[in-house]
Design a protein around this motif. Structure first.
Motif, mmCIF file in Angstrom:
data_model
loop_
_atom_site.group_PDB
_atom_site.id
_atom_site.type_symbol
_atom_site.label_atom_id
_atom_site.label_comp_id
_atom_site.label_asym_id
_atom_site.label_seq_id
_atom_site.Cartn_x
_atom_site.Cartn_y
_atom_site.Cartn_z
ATOM 1 N N ALA A 165 -8.436 19.279 -11.170
ATOM 2 C CA ALA A 165 -7.720 20.543 -10.966
ATOM 3 C C ALA A 165 -6.335 20.499 -11.601
ATOM 4 O O ALA A 165 -5.871 21.495 -12.188
ATOM 5 N N LEU A 166 -5.646 19.365 -11.515
ATOM 6 C CA LEU A 166 -4.342 19.234 -12.167
ATOM 7 C C LEU A 166 -4.476 19.331 -13.682
ATOM 8 O O LEU A 166 -3.630 19.936 -14.360
ATOM 9 N N LEU A 167 -5.537 18.755 -14.230
ATOM 10 C CA LEU A 167 -5.757 18.852 -15.676
ATOM 11 C C LEU A 167 -6.059 20.289 -16.080
ATOM 12 O O LEU A 167 -5.599 20.746 -17.143
ATOM 13 N N ASN A 168 -6.814 21.018 -15.271
ATOM 14 C CA ASN A 168 -7.100 22.424 -15.587
ATOM 15 C C ASN A 168 -5.828 23.253 -15.602
ATOM 16 O O ASN A 168 -5.673 24.161 -16.422
ATOM 17 N N ALA A 169 -4.901 22.974 -14.679
ATOM 18 C CA ALA A 169 -3.639 23.699 -14.666
ATOM 19 C C ALA A 169 -2.803 23.384 -15.895
ATOM 20 O O ALA A 169 -2.061 24.236 -16.380
ATOM 21 N N ARG A 170 -2.949 22.184 -16.423
ATOM 22 C CA ARG A 170 -2.164 21.786 -17.592
ATOM 23 C C ARG A 170 -2.801 22.259 -18.897
ATOM 24 O O ARG A 170 -2.095 22.704 -19.809
#
Length: 446
Positions: A165-170
């Motif tokens: 999820a953090l990678l998707n936000a980035r």
């Protein structure tokens, strides 16, 4: 029909083997902290996977297929529980058959009554009583271990999906390596590059890859747990991070974080390879150094153009960087593509073919916002009101003056009052009854 004792004894031996097989599968799957496979769990996985593959084959739209495949992991867990209970039920029934006076039907009745602790049937004798006690304990232990198995699965799932999820936000969804580099440098249009955060990102995904490799090979049903969003996947997320590290090392070796990027590539390669082997996918120990990758040179040039649009610092020409990128991607491409195809994850760019076919889905990019105003075009702000000093008191409001009363009317003189009454009386009398008008005073009559 009376079955000979020798046949019933052979059936009891077969039943004991079934019970031992079920216990070996349970212990290896739930208790032993390493990948231990058995024919029972392998057959369960194959049956469930084949059923879902047949159910999703006619569905062309990926989002609809993802909704169906979201239940695959739960189906595997439930089928495993049913298989363990069913195998042990049959095994204990065959163990009780030589001691059942009324035949195999009563043996199955006693086995089911004991396993599910119903207690409506029992077998006389010391040996059947011992088997009944073991059967009851086995049923309780299987259900208890399966219940205790779920928190471990969901804890590992939450750790995995947090980083995804953090990678998707980035980097957006679906994940793509060049898009991760471009957005990290672009930094949401702030004008300040954040590529200095990539070493920490690669270090986090190095640890993430080790965690996923350990948990997903130990608890193999975890690979079938899909991400909450249809265009998100742990497979394409890891693949995007590895592609970004390979691109960074190939295009800009001078400013790339060499050690964190190399460690992330190695950890990701081991993660994909170990999970692929646990799933039964044949991958080599070491890739062929003279092999080729599925990404074409033109697709590589498109990725370089994407980086140049955001002024990413590129130090080498694309033709010189291409062999290095191929060498890095050869390490993990085959294993990553095998896992992605087996799980039918989102068809992101550079993630390989799928069973159903169809085109790749590029990253969804947000629309351009309002450009920032230049310094000369910015409107001058209104001057702020001067604040009143704290020691200076605010003046009190004066009260409004009271309204003065109207002056009283003075009484008229007597002769004016009499003249007014006569005038009103004259108006009230009709002209024909009033008679001749009186002459005006001071003027002679005509």
């Amino acid at each position: 029909m009376v079955v000979p004792i020798a046949v019933r004894s052979l059936a009891a031996v077969a039943g004991g083997l079934l019970v031992l097989t079920a216990w070996a599968s349970i212990v290896g799957t739930v208790i032993v902290p390493r990948p231990v496979s058995s024919w029972l769990t392998r057959w369960v996985d194959r049956i469930v996977n084949k059923a879902f593959r047949m159910a999703t084959h006619p569905i062309a739209d990926y989002r609809r297929r993802d909704r169906v495949l979201a239940a695959q992991a739960a189906a595997i867990l439930i089928t495993q529980l049913v298989a363990w209970l069913g195998i042990t039920f049959i095994g204990f029934a065959l163990l009780l058959w030589p001691f059942a006076a009324q035949g195999i039907t009563s043996a199955f009745k006693v086995s089911g009554s004991s396993m599910f602790t119903l207690g409506f049937a029992a077998a006389p004798g010391a040996v059947p009583t011992a088997i009944v006690f073991v059967t009851a304990a086995t049923g309780l232990v299987i259900v208890t271990l399966q219940i205790a198995y779920l928190p471990a699965l969901y804890a590992a799932f939450n750790r995995r999906e947090t980083e995804v999820a953090l990678l998707n936000a980035r980097a957006g969804v679906p994940s793509w390596g060049p898009e991760l580099l471009a957005r990290t440098h672009y930094a949401l249009g702030s004008g300040m590059s954040t590529i200095d955060t990539l070493p920490d990102l690669y270090a986090q995904w190095e640890r993430w890859s080790a965690d996923v490799a350990e948990s997903h090979t130990t608890y193999l049903p975890l690979v079938s747990f899909r991400s909450p969003r249809p265009l998100s996947s742990w497979v394409t997320g890891l693949l995007a991070v590895l592609d970004s590290a390979a691109l960074f090392l190939a295009l800009s070796p001078g400013i790339a974080p060499v050690v964190p990027a190399r460690l992330c590539l190695r950890s990701g390669f081991l993660c994909f390879t170990q999970i692929a082997r646990a799933m039964g996918i044949d991958v080599p120990d070491e890739p062929d150094p003279n092999g080729q990758i599925s990404v074409t040179y033109q697709e590589f040039l498109d990725a370089v153009d994407r980086l140049r649009k955001v002024d990413f610092p590129i130090e080498r020409d694309a033709a010189d960087a291409w062999p290095d990128f191929v060498g890095w991607r050869l390490n993990y491409e085959q294993a990553a593509y095998g896992v992605a195809a087996a799980l039918d994850v989102v068809p992101a760019l550079w993630s390989g073919p799928r069973r159903r076919g169809g085109g790749s889905i590029p990253p969804i990019r947000p629309s351009l916002g309002r450009p920032p105003k230049e310094a000369g075009q910015a409107k001058q702000a209104r001057p702020a009101k001067q604040a009143r000093p704290a020691h200076e008191p605010r003046p009190a409001k004066l009260p409004r003056p009271a309204k003065l009363p109207r002056p009283a009317k003075l009484p008229r003189p007597p002769h004016e009052a009499r003249a007014a009454r006569e005038a009103r009386a004259a108006k009230a009398v009709p002209p024909e009854e009033a008679g001749p008008a009186a002459p005006a005073p001071g003027r002679p009559p005509t």
